[in-house]
Design a protein around this motif. Structure first.
Motif, mmCIF file in Angstrom:
data_model
loop_
_atom_site.group_PDB
_atom_site.id
_atom_site.type_symbol
_atom_site.label_atom_id
_atom_site.label_comp_id
_atom_site.label_asym_id
_atom_site.label_seq_id
_atom_site.Cartn_x
_atom_site.Cartn_y
_atom_site.Cartn_z
ATOM 1 N N ASN A 1 40.626 23.336 44.222
ATOM 2 C CA ASN A 1 42.080 23.499 44.208
ATOM 3 C C ASN A 1 42.582 23.547 42.755
ATOM 4 N N LYS A 2 42.283 24.677 42.057
ATOM 5 C CA LYS A 2 42.506 24.718 40.609
ATOM 6 C C LYS A 2 43.962 24.520 40.219
ATOM 7 N N GLU A 3 44.911 24.981 41.067
ATOM 8 C CA GLU A 3 46.334 24.858 40.710
ATOM 9 C C GLU A 3 46.732 23.395 40.496
ATOM 10 N N VAL B 1 34.053 23.071 42.364
ATOM 11 C CA VAL B 1 33.564 24.066 43.321
ATOM 12 C C VAL B 1 33.774 25.474 42.765
ATOM 13 N N ASP B 2 34.785 25.645 41.913
ATOM 14 C CA ASP B 2 35.031 26.947 41.295
ATOM 15 C C ASP B 2 33.706 27.401 40.658
ATOM 16 N N SER B 3 33.310 28.666 40.886
ATOM 17 C CA SER B 3 31.955 29.081 40.522
ATOM 18 C C SER B 3 31.670 28.909 39.030
ATOM 19 N N GLU B 4 32.661 29.258 38.190
ATOM 20 C CA GLU B 4 32.447 29.164 36.746
ATOM 21 C C GLU B 4 32.270 27.702 36.324
ATOM 22 N N HIS B 5 33.093 26.839 36.921
ATOM 23 C CA HIS B 5 33.062 25.426 36.515
ATOM 24 C C HIS B 5 31.846 24.717 37.079
ATOM 25 N N MET C 1 45.308 36.065 35.476
ATOM 26 C CA MET C 1 45.842 34.711 35.497
ATOM 27 C C MET C 1 44.785 33.746 36.014
ATOM 28 N N ASN C 2 43.927 34.221 36.918
ATOM 29 C CA ASN C 2 42.874 33.345 37.430
ATOM 30 C C ASN C 2 42.027 32.803 36.271
ATOM 31 N N LYS C 3 41.729 33.671 35.315
ATOM 32 C CA LYS C 3 40.913 33.208 34.170
ATOM 33 C C LYS C 3 41.724 32.247 33.315
ATOM 34 N N LEU D 1 44.080 30.172 34.475
ATOM 35 C CA LEU D 1 44.076 28.897 35.213
ATOM 36 C C LEU D 1 42.719 28.217 35.029
ATOM 37 N N GLU D 2 41.661 29.001 35.047
ATOM 38 C CA GLU D 2 40.314 28.434 34.916
ATOM 39 C C GLU D 2 40.052 27.884 33.517
ATOM 40 N N LEU D 3 40.670 28.520 32.517
ATOM 41 C CA LEU D 3 40.547 28.001 31.152
ATOM 42 C C LEU D 3 41.141 26.585 31.109
HETATM 43 MG MG MG Z 1 36.372 31.125 39.664
#
Ligand code: MG
Length: 376
Positions: A120-122, A145-149, A210-212, A214-216
């Motif tokens: 739940n990155k938000e 769970v986010d694939s990058e993280h 924006m996803n990237k 948020l992920e940053l």
């Molecule tokens: Mg991701």
């Protein structure tokens, strides 16, 4: 290994893939929650027989009737989700809620000292140190769970000599397109992602980059690094899921087929690894390319970097503005470039609070949404 999990946000893309993993590993599911998908939640309840199930207020009566014959305690709305986050049956919660409404349940689960498999990155973008402080206070474990993280977490393996995190992204469906092209973009075009199978909101975020962004911000909070130590790398093949460079200039990467079930499963079974339903990666004949992102055409990535550098409530305002702007874009009420403008304006318009409370975060989210709604 945890033998039972509770799952909030069970009918979305991550939620259903979590249940694939639960089925494969034979996990007991103690609680399920969904916003409004009555039919799917009913099916899930019949299969997994949870102790608790929770549905949004508007669908409560319909859902109650649908599962009348099952022995389930039925909960409702935000309060119900928060109850699931805090109940003592299960020590592992998978948070697959969409948007920053996952904030309060995340803090509740953190204070209870649970293992939180976190998709739940938000919530982390908006809540920031409120979430990480609650995790410390409760002695909880936040597993990405986010694939990058998940990839970054696997690369780091407890080593603190991190020089730089290289956060990869596919570039989304509009990679190498210019502003002229972006004027013509429709919701249908934006939700067709080339590599990952995802929900609509994250697909639009992926198309806008924006996803990237948020992920940053997510990486800054999860791994405790300064924003300038996170570099975004466009990698169209989505085979390298991120990399970490250490002080000695050694770079460690994590690779695999783009399948979220690997990341979901690892967050549940960590530190153990178990057989997965995902396909194995065949490296032969694969090319791997890496480029710098085009931050001029896609300005939301740079906005996210400015927001986390400023800190306080600014990322919460940005996230709130983005959530509502994406919803308006999906309803065909604004164009793709207007989405960029509105999110930037609403973020810059936010009144700065350096050390926001939970109430301040919710208020910043609300006023950013109101700003966007009154400027379409
Ligand atoms: Mg991701």
């Amino acid at each position: 290994m945890q033998a039972s999990i509770s799952l909030i946000g069970s009918t979305g893309s991550i939620g259903t893939q979590t249940l694939d993993v639960a089925r494969k590993l034979g996990l007991r599911v103690t609680a399920l929650s969904a916003h409004s998908s009555v039919k799917l939640l009913e099916q899930q309840c019949r299969e997994f027989k949870p102790k608790y199930a929770c549905i949004g207020e508007e669908k409560y009566s319909e859902f109650k009737l649908a599962v009348n014959d099952l022995d389930i305690e039925i909960l409702c709305g935000d309060e119900g989700v928060n109850y699931i986050a805090g109940e003592d049956e299960s020590q592992t919660i998978v948070n697959a809620v969409l948007g920053m409404k996952g904030l309060i349940p995340t803090i509740t689960a953190a204070k209870k000292g649970k293992r939180i498999a976190f998709a739940n990155k938000e919530t982390l973008v908006a809540g920031g140190t409120l979430v990480t402080d609650a995790v410390k206070e409760g002695n909880a474990v936040l597993l990405p769970v986010d694939s990058e993280h998940s990839a970054i977490f696997q690369c780091i393996q407890g080593n603190s000599a991190i020089k730089k995190i290289l956060l990869t992204g596919s570039g989304g469906p509009f990679l190498n397109k210019d502003r002229e092209f972006l004027k013509t973009v429709t919701p249908e075009m934006a939700v067709r992602h080339p590599r990952w199978n995802m929900g609509k909101k994250i697909s639009v975020d992926s198309a806008s980059l924006m996803n990237k962004g948020l992920e940053l911000i997510e990486a800054v909070h999860l791994f405790g690094v300064a924003p300038e130590r996170v570099e975004v790398v466009i990698h169209p093949q989505s085979i390298v899921h991120s990399l970490v460079e250490f002080e000695d200039n050694a770079i460690i990467a994590q690779l695999g087929m783009p399948d979220m079930r690997v990341c979901i499963q690892y967050a549940i079974t960590y530190p153990e690894r178990m057989p997965s339903p995902a396909e194995s990666l065949d490296l032969f004949g694969k090319e791997l390319n890496f480029h710098k992102p085009d931050e001029e055409t896609f300005p939301l990535l740079a906005l996210a970097r400015r927001a986390i550098t400023k800190g306080g409530n600014v990322p919460a305002a940005m996230n709130g503005a983005n959530e509502i702007a994406v919803a308006l874009f999906l309803e065909n009420k604004i164009g793709f470039l207007r989405l960029f403008e509105l999110v930037i304006e609403a973020t810059e318009h936010a009144r700065f609070i350096e050390r926001p409370t939970v109430e301040d975060i919710i208020a910043s989210d609300t006023s950013a949404r109101e700003y966007v709604l009154s400027h379409i």
